[in-house]
Scaffold this active site. Structure first.
Site: not given
Ligand SMILES: NC(=O)CC[C@H](N)C(=O)O
Length: 382
Positions: A273, A357, A359
């Site tokens: 992410c 994600h 995980e």
């Molecule tokens: N879950 C995250 O790592 C989000 C990554 C970043 N803050 C976004 O909004 O794209």
């Protein structure tokens, strides 16, 4: 014993939309970017995900709080979401793991939250106009004018570096693994049984990522977001992990520089992410702010090499701009909802990353094999 009548609360969006409902959390006010999440389960994991810092989350599933809360489901040591917006809080929560009803949990965590509003109307506004800055204001004296003024005063997430705000301040070791049904606990694994040493950059890491790495044989040293690469390399890691986190990746210049320095070596790198977006920036690509982002647990993503489609959990409002990929970055995953980039790999290094994600707790787990790819890269380097 009957509960006291809830206090009135107002939700205002910067576009002028007003919703009136009941407070189910702390008194006071909160401001942030309002986003909708379509997951049907996992409200506690969402609230405690540090990536939601400065975001007020509305859940499209109408009944939230049915199973109460338990410390075992937290993704960090506190609620990070700036606020919660739901349709309906059940009168009682019921589950064998339930330790505290959701409204009490929100009050204890100082989280401002509103229930009883039309979350379908709200979600339509956010989907059509894009994420909106907003405010929840609680109390008999709350006015629509005040709520609107506060909503419009929020500067927005673009340009906001929050990774260094939510990150740990001291480095720590982590050897706690995933839930064990036999022992009913998250067992601590002896270092002698963990063959790989991984240094994890904490930009707002979710605990289940650390636990899954331990489950797969990694002993972790978690370091603050602003740790220079020289300190990380001095630990002689087998692999470097780049965590998820809140805010805009672009202003995180300290992280981008550190990742560039790590990429000078042949140490395998895996990012999730925000970590994915930072790996892209460190490799010369660009990121952009999306309209309403991706927040949910049913997003189809395609592996571009095998053609396989996986159902994934997502939470991001920024994305890597595919048209900006330099020659040494290859697109490996794509969202089947809107075609945005979901995964990249370096063609000249053992470095890769994923936007969703893998995980995710409570799931889905279709992309969990990405963790195995990281372990295999570390094994091969040996
Ligand atoms: N879950 C995250 O790592 C989000 C990554 C970043 N803050 C976004 O909004 O794209």
């Amino acid at each position: 014993m009957t509960k006291p009548a809830p206090k009135p609360a107002i939700l205002a969006l910067a576009d002028g939309s007003i919703f009136r409902g009941d407070s189910i959390g702390a008194d006071g006010q909160t401001i942030g970017e309002v986003v909708f999440n379509t997951a049907m389960t996992g409200y506690q994991e969402i609230l405690t995900d540090p990536s939601y810092a400065q975001q007020i989350v509305t859940l499209t599933y109408p009944h939230i709080g049915n199973t109460g809360t338990t410390p075992e489901d937290a993704e960090s040591n506190r609620v990070w979401a700036a606020g919660l917006i739901i349709r309906d809080l059940p009168l009682i929560s019921s589950n064998w793991r339930d330790k505290q009803p959701l409204d009490e949990y929100l009050k204890e965590n100082g989280t401002v939250a509103i229930a009883g509003i039309d979350t379908r109307r709200l979600t339509r506004i956010l989907r059509e106009k894009g994420s909106q800055n907003g405010c929840i204001l609680v109390g008999d004296d709350a006015t629509e004018e005040k709520a609107l003024e506060l909503a419009r005063g929020f500067p927005g997430l673009k340009g906001m570096d929050l990774a260094k705000v939510v990150s740990c301040t001291e480095r720590y070791e982590w050897r706690e693994s995933t839930w064990n049904l036999q022992t009913d606990s998250h067992p601590e694994i002896p270092a002698s049984e963990l063959p790989y040493h991984v240094v994890a950059y904490d930009y707002g890491v979710k605990l289940n990522i650390l636990r899954i790495l331990v489950e797969r044989g990694c002993r972790l040293t978690v370091v603050p977001a602003q740790t220079p690469a020289s300190d990380v390399l001095a630990l002689n890691p087998d692999g470097v992990f780049l965590s998820n986190g809140p805010g805009d990746p672009e202003p995180c210049d300290y992280a981008i520089q550190a990742i560039k320095d790590v990429l000078e070596t042949d140490i395998p790198v895996f990012g999730i992410c925000l970590g994915h977006q930072l790996l892209a920036l460190a490799s010369g690509a660009k990121t952009l702010k999306m309209g309403h982002g991706h927040h949910g647990a049913n997003h189809p993503v395609q592996d571009l090499d095998s053609g396989v489609v996986m159902i994934t959990s997502q939470n991001h409002g920024f994305a890597v701009d595919e048209s900006s990929l330099p020659g040494n970055l290859r697109a490996i995953h794509k969202s089947l909802f809107d075609g945005t980039l979901q995964g990249i790999e370096r063609t000249d290094k053992d470095a890769f990353s994923f936007q969703g994600h893998p995980e995710a707790s409570p799931g889905p787990h279709d992309v969990a094999p990405l963790f195995d790819r990281f372990i295999e890269a570390m094994a091969k380097r040996r």
